[in-house]
Design a protein around this motif. Structure first.
Motif, PDB file in Angstrom:
ATOM      1  N   GLN A 207       0.794  -1.232   0.000  1.00 28.26           N
ATOM      2  CA  GLN A 207       0.000   0.000   0.000  1.00 28.26           C
ATOM      3  C   GLN A 207       0.831   1.289   0.000  1.00 28.26           C
ATOM      4  N   PRO A 208       1.858   1.411   0.875  1.00 31.37           N
ATOM      5  CA  PRO A 208       2.588   2.681   0.913  1.00 31.37           C
ATOM      6  C   PRO A 208       3.296   3.012  -0.403  1.00 31.37           C
ATOM      7  N   TYR A 209       3.475   2.014  -1.272  1.00 32.73           N
ATOM      8  CA  TYR A 209       4.209   2.254  -2.514  1.00 32.73           C
ATOM      9  C   TYR A 209       3.280   2.682  -3.655  1.00 32.73           C
ATOM     10  N   GLY A 210       1.998   2.808  -3.347  1.00 37.88           N
ATOM     11  CA  GLY A 210       1.065   3.421  -4.289  1.00 37.88           C
ATOM     12  C   GLY A 210       0.587   2.549  -5.440  1.00 37.88           C
ATOM     13  N   PRO A 211       0.362   1.236  -5.223  1.00 38.39           N
ATOM     14  CA  PRO A 211      -0.115   0.405  -6.328  1.00 38.39           C
ATOM     15  C   PRO A 211      -1.544   0.767  -6.704  1.00 38.39           C
ATOM     16  N   GLN A 212      -1.893   0.444  -7.951  1.00 40.25           N
ATOM     17  CA  GLN A 212      -3.304   0.448  -8.329  1.00 40.25           C
ATOM     18  C   GLN A 212      -3.704  -1.020  -8.405  1.00 40.25           C
ATOM     19  N   TYR A 213      -4.539  -1.458  -7.465  1.00 40.25           N
ATOM     20  CA  TYR A 213      -4.906  -2.877  -7.420  1.00 40.25           C
ATOM     21  C   TYR A 213      -5.962  -3.203  -8.456  1.00 40.25           C
ATOM     22  N   LEU A 214      -5.813  -4.346  -9.082  1.00 41.16           N
ATOM     23  CA  LEU A 214      -6.899  -4.959  -9.841  1.00 41.16           C
ATOM     24  C   LEU A 214      -7.123  -6.333  -9.237  1.00 41.16           C
ATOM     25  N   GLU A 215      -8.379  -6.695  -9.062  1.00 39.89           N
ATOM     26  CA  GLU A 215      -8.671  -7.994  -8.461  1.00 39.89           C
ATOM     27  C   GLU A 215      -8.876  -9.065  -9.536  1.00 39.89           C
ATOM     28  N   MET A 216      -8.298 -10.223  -9.289  1.00 37.21           N
ATOM     29  CA  MET A 216      -8.531 -11.379 -10.158  1.00 37.21           C
ATOM     30  C   MET A 216      -9.655 -12.201  -9.540  1.00 37.21           C
ATOM     31  N   PRO A 217     -10.673 -12.513 -10.310  1.00 34.25           N
ATOM     32  CA  PRO A 217     -11.736 -13.371  -9.775  1.00 34.25           C
ATOM     33  C   PRO A 217     -11.171 -14.742  -9.400  1.00 34.25           C
ATOM     34  N   THR A 218     -11.735 -15.334  -8.365  1.00 34.19           N
ATOM     35  CA  THR A 218     -11.311 -16.672  -7.950  1.00 34.19           C
ATOM     36  C   THR A 218     -12.543 -17.562  -7.785  1.00 34.19           C
ATOM     37  N   ASP A 219     -12.308 -18.882  -7.856  1.00 30.96           N
ATOM     38  CA  ASP A 219     -13.375 -19.832  -7.532  1.00 30.96           C
ATOM     39  C   ASP A 219     -12.773 -20.937  -6.661  1.00 30.96           C
ATOM     40  N   GLU A 220     -13.424 -22.085  -6.612  1.00 30.35           N
ATOM     41  CA  GLU A 220     -12.958 -23.136  -5.693  1.00 30.35           C
ATOM     42  C   GLU A 220     -11.540 -23.632  -6.009  1.00 30.35           C
ATOM     43  N   GLU A 221     -11.113 -23.473  -7.271  1.00 33.41           N
ATOM     44  CA  GLU A 221      -9.756 -23.903  -7.648  1.00 33.41           C
ATOM     45  C   GLU A 221      -8.759 -22.753  -7.633  1.00 33.41           C
ATOM     46  N   GLY A 222      -9.120 -21.634  -7.032  1.00 31.20           N
ATOM     47  CA  GLY A 222      -8.208 -20.495  -6.944  1.00 31.20           C
ATOM     48  C   GLY A 222      -8.451 -19.504  -8.067  1.00 31.20           C
ATOM     49  N   ILE A 223      -7.373 -18.866  -8.545  1.00 32.07           N
ATOM     50  CA  ILE A 223      -7.510 -17.825  -9.576  1.00 32.07           C
ATOM     51  C   ILE A 223      -8.213 -18.381 -10.809  1.00 32.07           C
ATOM     52  N   ASP A 224      -9.206 -17.654 -11.299  1.00 22.07           N
ATOM     53  CA  ASP A 224      -9.893 -17.997 -12.535  1.00 22.07           C
ATOM     54  C   ASP A 224      -9.031 -17.488 -13.690  1.00 22.07           C
ATOM     55  N   VAL A 225      -8.277 -18.399 -14.313  1.00 18.01           N
ATOM     56  CA  VAL A 225      -7.267 -17.975 -15.288  1.00 18.01           C
ATOM     57  C   VAL A 225      -7.918 -17.467 -16.575  1.00 18.01           C
ATOM     58  N   ASP A 226      -9.094 -18.011 -16.912  1.00 18.65           N
ATOM     59  CA  ASP A 226      -9.821 -17.477 -18.079  1.00 18.65           C
ATOM     60  C   ASP A 226     -10.146 -15.997 -17.860  1.00 18.65           C
ATOM     61  N   ALA A 227     -10.688 -15.720 -16.693  1.00 14.40           N
ATOM     62  CA  ALA A 227     -11.038 -14.327 -16.380  1.00 14.40           C
ATOM     63  C   ALA A 227      -9.791 -13.451 -16.370  1.00 14.40           C
ATOM     64  N   LEU A 228      -8.687 -13.999 -15.852  1.00 13.69           N
ATOM     65  CA  LEU A 228      -7.431 -13.240 -15.824  1.00 13.69           C
ATOM     66  C   LEU A 228      -6.973 -12.924 -17.244  1.00 13.69           C
ATOM     67  N   GLU A 229      -7.112 -13.917 -18.126  1.00  9.63           N
ATOM     68  CA  GLU A 229      -6.689 -13.716 -19.514  1.00  9.63           C
ATOM     69  C   GLU A 229      -7.489 -12.565 -20.139  1.00  9.63           C
ATOM     70  N   GLU A 230      -8.780 -12.578 -19.891  1.00 13.37           N
ATOM     71  CA  GLU A 230      -9.621 -11.492 -20.414  1.00 13.37           C
ATOM     72  C   GLU A 230      -9.187 -10.145 -19.851  1.00 13.37           C
ATOM     73  N   LEU A 231      -8.911 -10.156 -18.554  1.00 14.10           N
ATOM     74  CA  LEU A 231      -8.496  -8.934 -17.864  1.00 14.10           C
ATOM     75  C   LEU A 231      -7.201  -8.386 -18.492  1.00 14.10           C
ATOM     76  N   LEU A 232      -6.231  -9.276 -18.722  1.00  9.71           N
ATOM     77  CA  LEU A 232      -4.947  -8.848 -19.297  1.00  9.71           C
ATOM     78  C   LEU A 232      -5.134  -8.350 -20.730  1.00  9.71           C
ATOM     79  N   LYS A 233      -5.984  -9.035 -21.467  1.00 11.71           N
ATOM     80  CA  LYS A 233      -6.271  -8.594 -22.845  1.00 11.71           C
ATOM     81  C   LYS A 233      -6.895  -7.207 -22.838  1.00 11.71           C
ATOM     82  N   GLY A 234      -7.835  -7.022 -21.904  1.00 10.92           N
ATOM     83  CA  GLY A 234      -8.504  -5.722 -21.796  1.00 10.92           C
ATOM     84  C   GLY A 234      -7.509  -4.614 -21.479  1.00 10.92           C
ATOM     85  N   LEU A 235      -6.577  -4.899 -20.563  1.00 13.76           N
ATOM     86  CA  LEU A 235      -5.553  -3.910 -20.222  1.00 13.76           C
ATOM     87  C   LEU A 235      -4.738  -3.558 -21.455  1.00 13.76           C
TER      88      LEU A 235
END
Lengths: 415, 415
Positions: free
Chosen positions: B143-171
């Motif tokens: 926090q003190p270093y000033g990040p801009q957080y983006l949240e990765m959706p998760t489900d029972e198996e942890g990070i939802d990598v499909d959603a992450l892929e979409e997120l990275l593409k969008g960025l």
């Protein structure tokens, strides 16, 4: 799995340097630690490191303290503990200073105190006043937070308070204001100089008038071997505000590294509560808490071992300093000046203008002696004709031989 | 000297808050640590803290290790030591990971690793991807270093990598780029979830393709009590680049706090050399080095005590998790969901939408049981209907009584 040829179908590695933060670009390796690596060959006499004398460490007492702590606290000595620190340790320090435990934060070495103070106080571009020269490690801690350093001139009695007053007036006239002043009033690192009592009082008043915060770094204060003790800036300020630590603008940094042992990494900061509260938050993010066991061991050593060690170290370092000065006077060429410390671990040598001690180091190491070139201790550059010598970790024989070798090295340049 | 009335003739105290750095304004107290303070009354059953079970600590072994270390190293165990860390400890960790000691930096607890990684990597405004929810302490370090957080959706198996892929593409489509991804693949804090093997491989490839650095935080990885172990992201990445640690974009953070004891504060980071070199500089400014003695004690415990402790802890935590789940299934009202961890110390409870677990805490504490409201673990807010329960530090009786009290509390709201 230790092959170093990347698989042919993979992307090239990341450009890690490009991924570093702006802050990281401001960090540099400590010149001293790099020098220490070179000079750690066993036959080199090192006046370079600021190492306490290990032969004075209270080994048996530390073993007994470990044992007592494990017997008394059991698993609690090895469990997570509070960020603020072990309460009996904070109580001891608070009582000694006439404040409350709520004004004391335990740190993992005083280096952490400096880092976290820099973190909570220094915004990019804030003006930070430092002695010229000053402790390299403080510069290293503050640097990533983007301070704008201004140097305070010093003389044999430490900070030149007249010059500081002019400097502060000049800032004010220009619509600027310093945020923070960093000083080591006792047996300063690197010069060994001590701020006089009269100057301490003026410094406390002057900085209070100008609304400056002051960090008083005092790792060596108890290691006085000659002259008369002066009160700490912290004490002077406390008296000035009727004893209320929340009204004091002085932040005191103390350490057990030089009085007990450095390897346990136990130190502390005393300050007004609003600052301590912010330090607690900073420390939560930095390392949660200082190792529990280590704080308990130090606490165990406070009543009898600490005062005994202080006496022992004072005597030993006093003799070593005297020894080093005697040999310097006898062997160094004319035109080379040195300080005469009243305590601590260092003295400071000034060679004639134009001489550079950095290339001299390699030639000294050939003669099996090492020192720290003084330039590292200047926030704004300069000081190439200076060097720091530490006498704390050397035998009389090493001091004699080392000073002789150093005198020969210097005499090649200074005729 | 403890009078609190200021002398009449002195200036008012400084406005300390006005003097804090911009950075300090971003720091907050850990909600968990504040909650822990409330719930430390001895008769409250706490599922709140992430405390390892102290009755499993190898007390006699630690005492024997202290003794052995003092006998073998003497004063060197209490002297200053290198910033990089105790070489035998780094060698052990390097061998285990198939890398070199030059790729291993010892840290004063993994919290320090997170802090220093944030310090060297995050510039103001850099995009940092975190799990939703994620470890509160990491947010606090970054926090003190000033990040801009983006949240990765998760489900029972942890990070939802499909959603992450979409997120990275969008960025990427928006001309933006994330700098860093922070993940806890094993028995995540706070959810207890584990990232599946297939997702790990995809995550490593995806982040490599997008030029992201990944911090893999793995304090619990060795505490698996059911299911099948998956390789670390670090190992997968290392294999992917032919075993060359300098070509890997994964930074691994490990700790002895959960496998040996937390109070010694010994942890480490594995990474490519350019990052380790910058971490060394950052650590010099942060605390010079991790306590020497503590590193030596841990090293002493590696060959036989560490594997034995891991077995012991796995078995105990596995039984406690099973116990807690059994009681939850029997007592919690319908509509309340919980995770089923395969290791580690935590499970995660999700109540119906609209329920807020924060006011529920006070009522739970009246019934003598405590938990952590889940909202604290969300970088961008939300999660008010969740809670984290820790089973690691509770007896079967405490688990039974605590879950019963919690069920009663929940049932007041969830019918």
């Amino acid at each position: 799995m230790t092959a170093t040829v990347p698989a042919p179908n993979v992307a090239p590695p990341l450009d890690f340097t490009a991924l570093l933060s702006d802050r990281a670009r401001k960090m540099t390796a400590s010149a001293i630690r790099e020098i220490l690596k070179i000079t750690q060959e066993p036959d080199v006499i090192s006046f370079a490191g600021g190492l306490p004398a290990p032969e004075l460490f209270p080994l048996d007492d530390v073993r007994a303290a470990m044992d007592a702590v494990m017997t008394r606290y059991g698993a609690a000595a090895l469990q997570y503990s509070t960020t603020e620190g072990h309460l009996p340790l904070r109580q001891f320090l608070a009582e000694r200073a006439g404040i409350t435990p709520g004004h004391v934060q335990i740190m993992t070495g005083s280096q952490q105190g400096l880092d976290l103070l820099g973190k909570i106080l220094i915004s990019e571009g804030d003006i930070v006043l430092v002695e010229s020269p000053t402790y390299l490690g403080a510069l290293q801690s503050f640097q990533p937070y983007g301070p704008q350093y201004l140097e305070m001139p010093t003389d044999e009695e430490g900070i030149d308070v007249d010059a500081l007053e002019e400097l502060l007036k000049g800032l004010k006239a220009g619509g600027k204001r310093a945020k923070l002043l960093y000083a080591i009033p006792n047996f300063q690192n690197p010069t060994g100089r001590t701020l006089s009592k009269e100057r301490r009082e003026r410094l406390v008043n002057l900085t209070a008038e100008h609304g400056l915060l002051v960090i008083e770094d005092d790792p060596y204060g108890q290691l006085r071997f000659s002259g008369e003790a002066a009160p700490s800036l912290y004490q002077i300020a406390l008296d000035r505000v009727g004893g209320n630590p929340d009204h004091s603008h002085i932040i005191y940094s103390g350490s057990f590294s030089k009085t007990l042992v450095p390897g346990l990494r136990d130190a502390w900061v005393q300050a007004a509560k609003p600052l301590i509260e912010k330090l607690v938050q900073a420390k939560q993010g930095a390392d949660l808490h200082t190792p529990t066991l280590n704080q308990m061991i130090v606490t165990e050593l406070l009543p009898t071992v600490l005062p005994r060690q202080i006496e022992l170290i004072r005597k030993a370092y006093g003799e070593r300093a005297q020894d080093m000065i005697r040999h310097i006077k006898a062997q160094f060429p004319a035109g080379v000046h040195h300080t005469v410390p009243q305590g601590g671990m260092f003295l400071w040598v000034t060679l004639p203008e134009g001489v550079d001690t950095l290339p001299m180091l390699a030639r000294a190491v050939e003669r099996k002696v090492a020192f720290v070139p003084g330039a590292s201790f200047f926030a704004l550059g300069g000081g190439h004709n200076t060097m720091r010598l530490s006498y704390s970790n050397a035998t009389p024989q090493q001091i004699e031989r080392g000073v002789k070798a150093l005198a020969e090295t210097i005499s090649e340049t200074v005729k």
